[in-house]
Scaffold this active site. Sequence first.
Site, PDB file in Angstrom:
ATOM      1  N   LYS A   1     -47.587 -51.004 -15.413  1.00 55.68           N
ATOM      2  CA  LYS A   1     -47.728 -49.994 -16.454  1.00 55.68           C
ATOM      3  C   LYS A   1     -49.139 -49.920 -17.049  1.00 55.68           C
ATOM      4  CE  LYS A   1     -43.489 -48.218 -17.069  1.00 55.68           C
ATOM      5  NZ  LYS A   1     -43.207 -46.771 -17.112  1.00 55.68           N
TER       6      LYS A   1
ATOM      7  N   SER B   1     -39.270 -49.498 -23.614  1.00 54.42           N
ATOM      8  CA  SER B   1     -38.422 -50.684 -23.764  1.00 54.42           C
ATOM      9  C   SER B   1     -39.214 -51.968 -23.611  1.00 54.42           C
ATOM     10  CB  SER B   1     -37.286 -50.663 -22.726  1.00 54.42           C
ATOM     11  OG  SER B   1     -37.825 -50.781 -21.420  1.00 54.42           O
TER      12      SER B   1
ATOM     13  N   GLU C   1     -32.771 -47.900  -7.499  1.00 56.24           N
ATOM     14  CA  GLU C   1     -32.224 -47.885  -8.857  1.00 56.24           C
ATOM     15  C   GLU C   1     -31.068 -48.876  -8.966  1.00 56.24           C
ATOM     16  OE1 GLU C   1     -32.448 -43.565 -10.806  1.00 56.24           O
ATOM     17  OE2 GLU C   1     -31.220 -43.555  -9.002  1.00 56.24           O
TER      18      GLU C   1
ATOM     19  N   GLY D   1     -27.556 -47.122 -13.231  1.00 58.89           N
ATOM     20  CA  GLY D   1     -28.572 -46.173 -13.676  1.00 58.89           C
ATOM     21  C   GLY D   1     -29.064 -45.297 -12.549  1.00 58.89           C
TER      22      GLY D   1
ATOM     23  N   ASP E   1     -29.496 -42.080 -12.125  1.00 63.23           N
ATOM     24  CA  ASP E   1     -29.783 -40.700 -12.523  1.00 63.23           C
ATOM     25  C   ASP E   1     -30.693 -39.977 -11.525  1.00 63.23           C
ATOM     26  OD1 ASP E   1     -31.467 -42.771 -13.887  1.00 63.23           O
ATOM     27  OD2 ASP E   1     -32.721 -41.038 -14.335  1.00 63.23           O
TER      28      ASP E   1
ATOM     29  N   SER F   1     -42.789 -54.455  -9.352  1.00 65.91           N
ATOM     30  CA  SER F   1     -43.408 -53.738 -10.473  1.00 65.91           C
ATOM     31  C   SER F   1     -43.774 -54.602 -11.667  1.00 65.91           C
ATOM     32  CB  SER F   1     -42.485 -52.599 -10.932  1.00 65.91           C
ATOM     33  OG  SER F   1     -41.234 -53.111 -11.352  1.00 65.91           O
TER      34      SER F   1
END
Length: 325
Positions: A57, A82, A208, A212, A214, A308
């Site tokens: 990130k 989060s 995923e 979750g 989506d 990640s």
Amino acid sequence: MTTTTPPVTLDDVRDAAARLKGVAHRTPVLRSRTLDALVGAEVFLKCENFQRVGAFKFRGAYNAASRLTPEQLARGIAAYSSGNHAQAVALAARELGTTAVIVMPEDAPPSKRAATYGYGAEIVTYDRYTGDRVAIAQALAAERGLTVIPPYEHPHIMAGQGTAALELIEEVGELGAMLTPVGGGGLIAGSSTVAKGLHPGIRMIGVEPEAGDDTKRSLEAGRRVTIPVPHTIADGQALHTPGELTFSVNRRLVDEIALVSDDEIRDAMRFAFERLKIVVEPSGATPLAALLNGRAGTLPRRVGVIISGGNVDAERFAELCGGRG
């Protein structure tokens, strides 16, 4: 005939890489003969758990924040996250000599909250199951004159995140497939832009948690689908709908989405610790879980994986790897 310019391009990612040079870490790529034998492919693990703030990130956050005007920087930055984007924005703000206000869920991992505070940010909490983090951040920004840097829904964020995949391909060469975790979709959007731009035949696989899914549902429906806020140990992927910008990229470039269970994520974290000697957080372990459990189907000879992040505290890590989390 009209064409739509994509929100992020390969040149954007290359520009972000130049901006991040000497600021972000060029993270290592690890190999494991045991892993290769188990999955029947040569696997190259891009370890963003060694990135600044412990996750990919920082790449997007710094790329976006560094482009603000002096006036915007003087007023400060707002973000919502989060955990990993929260830390990334907090550190980027500190590096650029400004301040950050971060909207975080009350149940965010304590280690991530502590790290965010440690980088100098102000934290505002909310209930992720009843509150609207975007609305809260926007209200704070309007009240204080702050600039909001979203966790994934921004071209500069996607471009910054794509630099991890760019480094991976520069180091190891052409890959037949690449797996990345999928939360809001910024990492895989940037990664797909790079990978497909350099090697159009590469298979882009997002991963995923089962609870979750989506993005998987959205790709299958051809439109953004909203699900209830998921309950999963992969807190960085506990989103209920893909981003609008990220989905516009991913529906063009992502070939498939694999799903993994929380138990499979735990096993992957344990494998990474015991075999690779690295600590990986639940969200970061989802692509490894997909490989170890055959969720990505038949693999090509050479496979890239974006690990990640590694932001999980010792007690939580022990609970999860012991099967009690």
